[in-house]
Design an enzyme around this catalytic site. Structure first.
Site, PDB file in Angstrom:
ATOM      1  N   CYS A 140       0.899  -1.239  -0.181  1.00 22.84           N
ATOM      2  CA  CYS A 140       0.044   0.014  -0.108  1.00 22.84           C
ATOM      3  C   CYS A 140       0.756   1.309  -0.013  1.00 22.84           C
ATOM      4  O   CYS A 140       1.686   1.454  -1.020  1.00 22.84           O
ATOM      5  CB  CYS A 140      -1.089  -0.064   1.164  1.00 22.84           C
ATOM      6  SG  CYS A 140      -2.251   1.208   1.132  1.00 22.84           S
ATOM      7  N   HIS A 142      -3.471  -5.769   0.993  1.00 23.26           N
ATOM      8  CA  HIS A 142      -2.557  -5.827   2.193  1.00 23.26           C
ATOM      9  C   HIS A 142      -2.497  -7.375   2.838  1.00 23.26           C
ATOM     10  O   HIS A 142      -3.361  -7.892   3.624  1.00 23.26           O
ATOM     11  CB  HIS A 142      -3.327  -5.015   3.820  1.00 23.26           C
ATOM     12  CG  HIS A 142      -3.305  -3.589   3.318  1.00 23.26           C
ATOM     13  ND1 HIS A 142      -2.383  -2.843   4.222  1.00 23.26           N
ATOM     14  CD2 HIS A 142      -3.846  -2.681   2.418  1.00 23.26           C
ATOM     15  CE1 HIS A 142      -2.513  -1.618   3.768  1.00 23.26           C
ATOM     16  NE2 HIS A 142      -3.305  -1.306   2.858  1.00 23.26           N
ATOM     17  N   GLU A 182      -0.648  -8.588   4.938  1.00 22.56           N
ATOM     18  CA  GLU A 182      -0.516  -8.739   6.502  1.00 22.56           C
ATOM     19  C   GLU A 182      -1.964  -8.853   7.174  1.00 22.56           C
ATOM     20  O   GLU A 182      -1.925  -9.141   8.411  1.00 22.56           O
ATOM     21  CB  GLU A 182       0.331  -7.365   7.138  1.00 22.56           C
ATOM     22  CG  GLU A 182      -0.370  -6.156   7.412  1.00 22.56           C
ATOM     23  CD  GLU A 182      -0.515  -5.546   5.970  1.00 22.56           C
ATOM     24  OE1 GLU A 182      -0.477  -5.947   4.737  1.00 22.56           O
ATOM     25  OE2 GLU A 182      -0.751  -4.324   5.994  1.00 22.56           O
TER      26      GLU A 182
END
Lengths: 235, 830
Positions: free
Chosen positions: A85, A194, A196
């Protein structure tokens, strides 16, 4: 293996990137924007957020941070670097990756669970996926629309440097549905969604994000075994 | 450029000291680069500012107290307190602190009930009167949460009003020593298709997203309600929750004579002057547009840095006292911290870093510039505090020091000077604590009896299967019941990586401790229509719904916050509604054993003579010993042939007054709201907690607006799982079963094999259970003997509404110029 996670003022997903690295089995090392020392990490994640507020172009200021000078040098030498991002925006501003991320076409910030199709799997960060694999990862950004000139886009495709595309809907208007790309050497990867946030069943829509972090561990294990640069072959 | 290390210890002055100039060196070091020289400022006033000396010398000078919102008798009381006329700065300070917004002068006599009726509890570490209530959830961990209004600014300037609403509540949480970990936003707008809603809603949503997303706080829930009653008076409430180690709890008292008063965070500008007194404490008229300068401008990046620096300061034990600057700015922070400790304070205003060099002392005191905190630190810690601020690139300036209380034990005085002129010399308690208190007249609204007699139960109803089918499709496409993802997709719900459930789930659920799985659930609810029909029951219904929303996830509800949105307190009918709502909420909290830990009152939500529906919004906090056992709302894909079993919990009565059905299909509001049975709510909650621990339930969804039909549609569409439903044959019609809004109910999905255990548990808690069907492989919602609707058709009807209304390019607001310059200055440092 030690994965460094950079904190710029305004970084927001830095703790989450560190958590994902730990869940994948790595040691997470926090790196500070003002400190050029990389503390001997084996790979680096540039996390999501709004570095320095991003009141100028996203990532435009972060690329000049002292830590980035070291990272840019190390990346050119083969250090695996993943920009997520805002991190992707920083990598583009730092010219480690081509193109730019611009305001979403619909002009809204958008957060949704997004399907991606993985393409290039010969990078340091995607080698645990299979080409064509569909994965579900949260996307959340206001300026995630990937743009580049036609020639750049053509060469990214010709060289197999698109690592993932949006499928079942493009959340931000990115050209050719591009969600993530890699550099020529395959050690630097930028991705807008994302990974994560898709590493635990309790908090994510899937565990698909974990593959990015286990990929780099495998790339690092491979490179230390055969003495090659992490991130696959030079083209 | 950020910090000006200097100590002010050498200027310790007796509390009533005549002005004393700070050392020249200190004054000079306080001026950030680019800041105009002091003498330039003085020259802007022909005779200098209004000082205490001048006030003594010119007792008869006419002062604009009425224009500042002070009544004649309030002004007389100020003169009595000071034994002279106030200076211009003092007058402004009293007008702010004695405003409705800051002093709670109309609500205080009623709010006392929250204290008087507090149920016995051992968890509350801080309660009403603090920046936010703090509740202990384990031996080591506490959470703090609070909901607040930012209604008036958000109407005038939707983006910045809503953005700074988020910023303000987050600083309240931060001031308690907590790391903010999430936000929620209960929102109310006028009619969905009104042109002004198209102006206000996109800006409010973008503002909440713009600020919260940039701050890195997940937005985990809230409400979006449309009703013409909010036309011209949208309600923008903001809730935040934070977590802290118990021993890190901060206090606001400015204790310790000689301690330094440090202003941390953004520079002070002219934004927000008069915010609380002009915007929040009066009724709007046609001049609302002109009040834009009264709205603050937010810089979320600065707030993020402020959060990180405050947390680092807390952990290093460098802070003796702390208070956020929000409404009423420095005036409020200085007087409240000093009053809380009974000490005095000496402040040199020219040290305050300014955005605009020409600001007068009154403007500096009244500014509501965002992203600022006031710290009390010991002289030996000052250098370390400034160093932390410098690390994060945040301004930190010693602007004053704590002075002793009077020798006779009387509280100290707040003495403020500006370039040698003493502009303020007041007892701080007279501003912070001793404002006027009014027992305003109450009168039941004259139309209430007729309104309650006009029951919705007598309205024409659909009866055939086809009519019911059409009604379901019409209801789920109505603005209050439709898919809200056009709004919620603009909020980050993932950041921080601990969001277990977020909207559209019944509650937001957060993991607090990764090792133990300790977690919390939060829900905010309110129903202005119910409260209009009966404010006492309406408040209890809001409480019951929030409690139920938390309980159905499996959490144990433990504490309450509230935001009370009402019309003008000067209208006896509004004041009656307020008194009834507070009484209802206090009684309800006592019965449920969930104390009110804090909250906020917003009056003057009124255009001309028309007040909004009374709208008490209630937030309930619940805890999980292990958040992994949370129960989501969506039916899971059938794991076994035949699907999960569906049960309706609670009793369904013929209750349609105030319902969404009456409003959507008949534009009707009348009758009495559904019955509240808090004992039944407790039983339902206890059952769900036990069922969650035993792992007996795969999905649960609370019944409220729109009744059973709405719940079935939402639970089916969540994961695209169909259901076959047979409505009970108990004398009620299918229509009543589908659309009644009886409280105390939920639908649960129970995997086959667990049904006996679940039914036994329900019997143990005395919760009525009705089997209503099964989840199904087919992609349809089938109501036996009535109708079948495909999930695709449901989704199309449900999800198109907001997109069609607001789908165009969003109103966007770029960061303000000030924010940009701060950023650039930071860049130079790096």
């Amino acid at each position: 293996m030690r994965i460094g996670v950079v904190t710029f003022p305004g970084s927001l997903d830095d703790g989450d990137a560190a958590r994902a690295a730990r869940i994948a089995g790595a040691e997470a090392v926090r790196l500070w924007h003002g400190d050029p020392d990389l503390h001997g990490v084996d790979a680096v994640v540039l996390p999501g957020g709004f570095s320095y507020g991003d009141y100028l172009r996203c990532g435009a200021i972060a690329r000049f941070a002292p830590v980035m000078e070291s990272i840019i040098d190390a990346a050119r030498g083969g250090l695996p670097v993943l920009g997520i991002c805002n991190g992707f925006q920083v990598l583009c501003e730092a010219h480690l990756l081509p193109g730019a991320l611009t305001r979403n076409q619909h002009l809204h910030f958008r957060n949704r669970d997004q399907w991606l199709k993985v393409e290039a799997t010969n990078t340091a960060w995607t080698n645990q996926f299979t080409p064509g694999q569909e994965i579900l990862i949260p996307v959340k950004n206001g300026e995630g629309c990937f743009v580049a000139d036609q020639k750049t886009l053509d060469s990214l495709e010709a060289e197999g440097r698109v690592i993932a595309r949006y499928v079942r809907g493009n959340p931000n208007g990115s050209q050719r549905d591009i969600a993530g790309i890699t550099n020529e050497a395959g050690n630097v990867v930028g991705i807008m969604p994302h990974p994560e946030h898709a590493v635990e069943a309790l908090t994510g829509p899937s565990l698909d994000g974990l593959g990015f972090f286990t990929s780099v561990l495998r790339a690092l294990a491979g490179s230390s075994a055969d003495g090659q640069l992490a991130g696959g072959q030079q083209r | 450029m950020t910090t000006q290390p200097e100590t002010a210890t050498s200027e310790a002055q007796p509390s009533r000291a005549v002005p004393n100039q700070p050392p020249a060196a200190a004054a000079a070091s306080n001026k950030p680069s680019g800041f105009a020289a002091t003498d330039v400022l003085v020259n802007e006033f022909a005779d200098g500012p209004d000082t205490v000396d001048k006030a003594v010398a010119s007792p008869d000078e006419l002062q604009p107290h009425a224009e500042l919102g002070l009544k004649d008798d309030e002004y007389d009381r100020i003169r009595q307190i000071l034994d002279r006329r106030p200076t211009a700065s003092e007058l402004a300070m009293y007008s702010i602190m004695w405003s409705e917004h800051c002093s709670y002068k109309s609500s205080k006599v009623h709010l006392r009930q929250f204290g008087e009726k507090t149920p016995p509890n051992t968890r509350m570490l801080a309660g009403i009167g603090e920046n936010a209530g703090v509740v202990q959830i384990s031996d080591k961990i506490a959470v703090t949460f609070k909901v607040e209004s930012h209604n008036h600014p958000s109407y005038v300037e939707p983006y910045q009003g809503a953005a700074t609403g988020v910023g303000g509540i987050v600083r309240d949480i931060l001031a308690m020593g907590a790391r903010p970990i999430a936000v929620m936003d209960p929102l109310r707008f006028g009619a969905a298709d009104h042109p002004d809603t198209a102006r206000v809603l996109p800006g409010v949503v973008a503002g909440i997203g713009g600020y919260g997303n940039c701050l890195g706080l997940p937005n985990i829930g809230g409400e979006i309600v449309f009703d013409p009653t909010y036309q011209g008076n949208p309600l923008v409430n903001a809730l935040s929750i934070g977590v802290l180690p118990v021993e890190r709890l901060q206090k606001k008292e400015a204790t310790g004579t000689g301690n330094i008063v440090v202003l941390l965070g953004a520079r002070t500008g002219r934004d927000g002057i008069g915010g609380v007194s002009v915007l929040a404490s009066a009724t709007f008229d046609e001049e609302a547009e002109q009040r834009r300068p009264s709205v603050q401008v937010g810089d979320p990046f600065m707030e993020k840095l402020l959060i990180e620096s405050c947390l680092e300061l807390y952990d290093a034990g460098l802070v003796s006292g702390i208070q956020d600057l929000g409404g009423a700015g420095l005036t409020c922070a200085l007087t409240e911290t000093a009053a809380a400790a009974g000490t005095g304070m000496r402040v040199w205003l020219e040290r305050v870093p300014l955005r605009e060099a020409s600001m007068s002392p009154t403007e500096i005191l009244a500014s509501e510039s965002q992203e600022r905190m006031l710290l009390i630190v010991t002289p030996e810690n000052l250098a370390a505090v400034l160093k932390v601020a410098e690390k994060w690139g945040v301004w930190a300036t010693a602007i004053g020091e704590v002075t002793p209380a009077g020798a006779d034990g009387t509280p100290g005085r707040l003495v403020i000077s500006w370039n040698d002129h003493v502009v303020v010399d007041v007892p701080p308690g007279s501003l912070a604590d001793d404002g006027p208190v009014y027992a305003r007249p109450l009168r039941e609204p004259a139309d209430l009896i007729l309104l309650q007699a006009d029951r919705a139960e007598t309205l024409p109803r659909p009866s055939t299967g086809d009519e019911l089918r059409e009604t379901v499709l019409k209801m789920i496409a109505s603005p209050n019941l439709c898919d809200k993802s056009w709004v919620t997709e603009q909020y980050d719900r993932y950041v921080l990586g601990n969001t277990v459930l977020a909207q559209p789930e019944d509650s937001g659920v957060l993991r607090i401790d990764e090792e133990t799985g300790l977690g919390v659930a939060l829900s905010v609810d309110g129903n202005g229509r119910y409260a209009r029909l009966d404010p006492y029951e309406g408040a209890r219904l809001a409480l019951a719904e929030a409690y139920r929303n938390v309980a159905v996830t499996g959490a144990e509800p433990i504490a309450v916050t509230d935001c009370l949105n009402f019309g003008s307190p000067e209208d006896p009918a509004v004041m009656w509604q307020f008194a009834e709502a507070v009484r209802g909420l206090a009684d309800g909290c006592l019965q449920l054993g969930t104390p009110v830990t804090g909250g906020n009152v917003s009056f003057y939500n009124q255009t001309g003579a028309a007040a909004i529906h009374p709208t008490p919004v209630v937030g309930v906090l619940g805890i999980f010993d292990d958040v992994a056992r949370r129960i989501p709302m969506g039916f899971p894909a059938p794991a076994k042939a035949g699907g999960d079993l569906l049960f309706l919990l609670g009793e369904t009565r013929n209750e349609l007054s105030g319902s969404e059905w009456a409003w959507v299909t008949h534009g009707h509001l009348g009758g009495k709201p559904p019955k509240v049975d808090l004992a039944a709510e407790q039983a339902l909650g206890a059952l769900m907690g036990r069922a969650s621990k035993a792992g007996l339930v795969s999905a649960a969804h609370d019944l409220s607006d729109g009744g059973l039909a709405q719940v079935l549609v939402e639970s089916c569409l969540r994961h695209n799982v169909g259901a076959k439903v047979t409505l009970p044959e108990d004398g009620s019609t299918a229509f009543v079963h589908l659309f009644s809004e009886s409280a105390g109910r939920a639908v649960v999905a129970v995997p086959r094999g667990h049904d006996k255990a679940f039914l036994a548990l329900a019997a143990e808690f005395g919760v009525p259970v009705t089997p209503i069907g099964v989840t199904a492989e087919e992609q349809t919602l089938q109501i036996q003997d009535q109708f079948t609707i495909g999930l695709d058709e449901l989704r199309t009807a449900w999800s198109a509404t907001l997109k069609n209304l607001f789908g165009g390019p969003a109103e966007t607001a770029s960061a303000d110029g000030e924010g940009r310059s701060v950023t650039l200055e930071l860049t130079e440092r790096n």
